[in-house]
Design a protein around this motif. Structure first.
Motif, PDB file in Angstrom:
ATOM      1  N   UNK A   1      74.485  45.889   1.294  1.00 40.69           N
ATOM      2  CA  UNK A   1      73.759  45.740   0.031  1.00 40.69           C
ATOM      3  C   UNK A   1      73.108  44.367  -0.067  1.00 40.69           C
ATOM      4  N   UNK A   2      73.804  43.341   0.411  1.00 40.80           N
ATOM      5  CA  UNK A   2      73.218  41.991   0.411  1.00 40.80           C
ATOM      6  C   UNK A   2      72.020  41.917   1.337  1.00 40.80           C
ATOM      7  N   UNK A   3      72.164  42.510   2.537  1.00 38.20           N
ATOM      8  CA  UNK A   3      71.073  42.488   3.507  1.00 38.20           C
ATOM      9  C   UNK A   3      69.843  43.200   2.960  1.00 38.20           C
ATOM     10  N   UNK A   4      70.055  44.283   2.227  1.00 39.79           N
ATOM     11  CA  UNK A   4      68.948  45.035   1.635  1.00 39.79           C
ATOM     12  C   UNK A   4      68.461  44.420   0.329  1.00 39.79           C
ATOM     13  N   UNK A   5      69.147  43.363  -0.113  1.00 41.97           N
ATOM     14  CA  UNK A   5      68.778  42.644  -1.340  1.00 41.97           C
ATOM     15  C   UNK A   5      68.742  43.581  -2.556  1.00 41.97           C
TER      16      UNK A   5
ATOM     17  N   UNK B   1      68.904  53.715  12.378  1.00 40.41           N
ATOM     18  CA  UNK B   1      68.829  52.354  11.852  1.00 40.41           C
ATOM     19  C   UNK B   1      69.864  52.127  10.765  1.00 40.41           C
ATOM     20  N   UNK B   2      70.345  50.897  10.665  1.00 40.51           N
ATOM     21  CA  UNK B   2      71.287  50.565   9.600  1.00 40.51           C
ATOM     22  C   UNK B   2      70.615  50.633   8.234  1.00 40.51           C
ATOM     23  N   UNK B   3      69.305  50.496   8.228  1.00 42.17           N
ATOM     24  CA  UNK B   3      68.568  50.550   6.966  1.00 42.17           C
ATOM     25  C   UNK B   3      67.226  51.212   7.198  1.00 42.17           C
ATOM     26  N   UNK B   4      66.875  52.140   6.316  1.00 39.58           N
ATOM     27  CA  UNK B   4      65.551  52.761   6.321  1.00 39.58           C
ATOM     28  C   UNK B   4      65.155  52.977   4.865  1.00 39.58           C
TER      29      UNK B   4
ATOM     30  N   UNK C   1      67.754  53.868   2.100  1.00 37.96           N
ATOM     31  CA  UNK C   1      68.917  54.463   2.762  1.00 37.96           C
ATOM     32  C   UNK C   1      69.631  53.423   3.629  1.00 37.96           C
ATOM     33  N   UNK C   2      70.924  53.263   3.384  1.00 40.59           N
ATOM     34  CA  UNK C   2      71.735  52.287   4.108  1.00 40.59           C
ATOM     35  C   UNK C   2      72.897  52.997   4.798  1.00 40.59           C
ATOM     36  N   UNK C   3      73.214  52.526   6.007  1.00 44.13           N
ATOM     37  CA  UNK C   3      74.348  53.070   6.757  1.00 44.13           C
ATOM     38  C   UNK C   3      75.337  51.936   7.034  1.00 44.13           C
ATOM     39  N   UNK C   4      76.209  51.639   6.084  1.00 45.56           N
ATOM     40  CA  UNK C   4      77.100  50.482   6.249  1.00 45.56           C
ATOM     41  C   UNK C   4      78.221  50.678   7.257  1.00 45.56           C
ATOM     42  N   UNK C   5      78.541  51.946   7.621  1.00 47.08           N
ATOM     43  CA  UNK C   5      79.699  52.219   8.463  1.00 47.08           C
ATOM     44  C   UNK C   5      79.354  52.416   9.936  1.00 47.08           C
ATOM     45  N   UNK C   6      78.197  51.988  10.387  1.00 47.43           N
ATOM     46  CA  UNK C   6      77.858  52.163  11.802  1.00 47.43           C
ATOM     47  C   UNK C   6      78.768  51.347  12.721  1.00 47.43           C
ATOM     48  N   UNK C   7      79.505  50.418  12.158  1.00 42.99           N
ATOM     49  CA  UNK C   7      80.451  49.640  12.956  1.00 42.99           C
ATOM     50  C   UNK C   7      81.874  50.156  12.881  1.00 42.99           C
ATOM     51  N   UNK C   8      82.109  51.261  12.160  1.00 40.33           N
ATOM     52  CA  UNK C   8      83.450  51.838  12.038  1.00 40.33           C
ATOM     53  C   UNK C   8      83.561  53.121  12.850  1.00 40.33           C
TER      54      UNK C   8
ATOM     55  N   UNK D   1      66.450  56.238 -10.645  1.00 40.99           N
ATOM     56  CA  UNK D   1      65.990  54.868 -10.346  1.00 40.99           C
ATOM     57  C   UNK D   1      67.058  54.101  -9.568  1.00 40.99           C
ATOM     58  N   UNK D   2      67.605  54.753  -8.548  1.00 36.00           N
ATOM     59  CA  UNK D   2      68.687  54.154  -7.758  1.00 36.00           C
ATOM     60  C   UNK D   2      68.157  53.027  -6.878  1.00 36.00           C
ATOM     61  N   UNK D   3      68.997  52.017  -6.690  1.00 36.14           N
ATOM     62  CA  UNK D   3      68.609  50.890  -5.845  1.00 36.14           C
ATOM     63  C   UNK D   3      68.883  51.120  -4.382  1.00 36.14           C
ATOM     64  N   UNK D   4      69.795  52.037  -4.054  1.00 37.74           N
ATOM     65  CA  UNK D   4      70.126  52.325  -2.656  1.00 37.74           C
ATOM     66  C   UNK D   4      70.901  53.631  -2.583  1.00 37.74           C
ATOM     67  N   UNK D   5      70.838  54.257  -1.415  1.00 38.23           N
ATOM     68  CA  UNK D   5      71.649  55.437  -1.106  1.00 38.23           C
ATOM     69  C   UNK D   5      72.474  55.106   0.126  1.00 38.23           C
ATOM     70  N   UNK D   6      73.780  55.267   0.029  1.00 41.98           N
ATOM     71  CA  UNK D   6      74.665  54.966   1.150  1.00 41.98           C
ATOM     72  C   UNK D   6      75.003  56.247   1.902  1.00 41.98           C
ATOM     73  N   UNK D   7      74.836  56.197   3.216  1.00 50.15           N
ATOM     74  CA  UNK D   7      75.129  57.329   4.086  1.00 50.15           C
ATOM     75  C   UNK D   7      76.379  57.018   4.899  1.00 50.15           C
TER      76      UNK D   7
END
Length: 349
Positions: A22-26, A161-164, A167-174, A127-133
């Motif tokens: 979320x920080x990276x995507x501001x 991609x981690x971000x598009x 759309x954010x994919x925060x768990x690509x490292x898990x 009016x969502x700021x992000x969607x987490x996948x």
């Protein structure tokens, strides 16, 4: 003194990954974050992790459950997911039912297209700021192997991609096992999608047969190695795409009939990795689809000025031909010496 239960280290790592994404995507604090949830372990783990941010007042967190209607009990599965998400404190939580087209593309691609259309609509409605996948490191490894099996280039092999956009994919490292651990810690009962074990689906065979075989034959760590490879290739692909776009902007001219012209000499001077990307950018701008490697090689053959001047079909009804001298192109005409790409529209009946 009452001692709080010790935080599971995997849960702590997951929370840090969500915050970092979320920080990276501001994404501004206080924004509504939507979790795309299927009811499976991966997306439920994202929901449980992100719910912590809502409880601490950093963000508002809701969820969207997309019911594809592809299985007899899909409605029940969606409602069960909705119930668990509501118990986590997410708001709003909604089920969006979609119709998956049975023609025109494969079942997985059709379901993905319908799913993202529903999620896009939810973003606009709320009016969502992000969607987490909920995609994990295992999903990324599978994606890289699928790209290898298709003989794809660096962009495909770089995986998801981690971000598009939103759309954010925060768990690509898990790992997938980590998300199952998070669900156990959070008291959640994830749904197990039966298609994940369906041998008729290529991705399922990669998951249940290919990756376990590679782990057994090459030793543990193959999933992490594939993920690491995808990250390296993602950096390379992003850099090459940036260079190619700059070259395309420099070389591209338009004709009155809507076609695009690319100077042959300038194209020939480019390294193949950039030249092929420039050609692909022209095709996409004209409304075509990303050309295959073989189609791009066929277009490059036109630059050798031997044999046919074209046209070469590049995909999505976009063709390329080499401009030649003739009655309609007098010597010295600005378009001579160019590769011409145009969209082929059907002739009126």
């Amino acid at each position: 003194m009452i001692r709080r239960p010790r935080l599971n280290p995997v849960v702590g790592t997951a929370r840090n990954l969500v915050r970092a994404a979320l920080d990276e995507a501001q994404v501004p604090p206080g924004s509504l974050i939507l979790v795309a949830c299927s009811g499976g372990a991966d997306s439920l783990a994202v929901a449980a992790t992100t719910a912590h941010l809502a409880r601490s007042g950093q963000y508002r967190v809701g969820a969207v459950v997309v019911d594809h209607g592809l299985q007899p009990d899909s409605a029940e599965v969606a409602e069960a997911a909705r119930g668990q998400l509501t118990e986590l404190g997410l708001e709003p939580v909604e089920v969006r039912r979609v119709e998956v087209p049975s023609r025109g593309m494969g079942p997985e691609a059709a379901a993905r297209t319908a799913r993202y259309a529903a999620l896009d609509a939810a973003v606009e409605d709320h009016a969502a700021g992000a969607v987490l996948l909920g995609h994990t490191l295992d999903d990324q490894a599978e994606q890289v192997l699928l790209g290898l099996s298709r003989g794809s280039g660096t962009r495909s092999l770089s995986g998801m991609p981690a971000r598009r956009g939103v759309y954010l994919r925060p768990f690509l490292g898990l790992r997938r096992s980590d998300t199952e651990e998070i669900c156990r810690f959070s008291g959640l009962a994830p749904w197990h999608d039966p298609t994940n074990a369906d041998p008729s689906l290529t991705r399922s065979r990669v998951r249940t047969q290919v990756l376990p075989y590679l782990e057994d034959a090459l030793g543990p760590g193959i999933v992490e190695a594939l993920h690491r490879t995808s990250r390296i290739l993602a950096q390379d692909a992003a850099y090459l795409d940036e260079l190619a776009y700059a070259e395309y902007t420099r070389l591209r001219t338009t004709h009155d009939d809507g076609s695009l012209l690319l100077g042959e000499d300038a194209l020939r001077a480019l390294p193949p990795a950039l030249r092929q990307r420039v050609l692909a950018l022209a095709v996409v701008e004209l409304g075509g689809v990303q050309p295959s490697f073989e189609r791009l090689l066929a277009a490059e053959n036109l630059l050798r000025r031997k044999g046919s001047a074209g046209p070469v079909q590049l995909g999505g009804k976009v063709s390329a031909h080499r401009q030649v001298r003739g009655p309609r192109v007098p010597h010295g005409d600005a378009s001579y010496g160019s590769l011409v790409l145009r969209k082929n529209h059907p002739k009126p009946s």
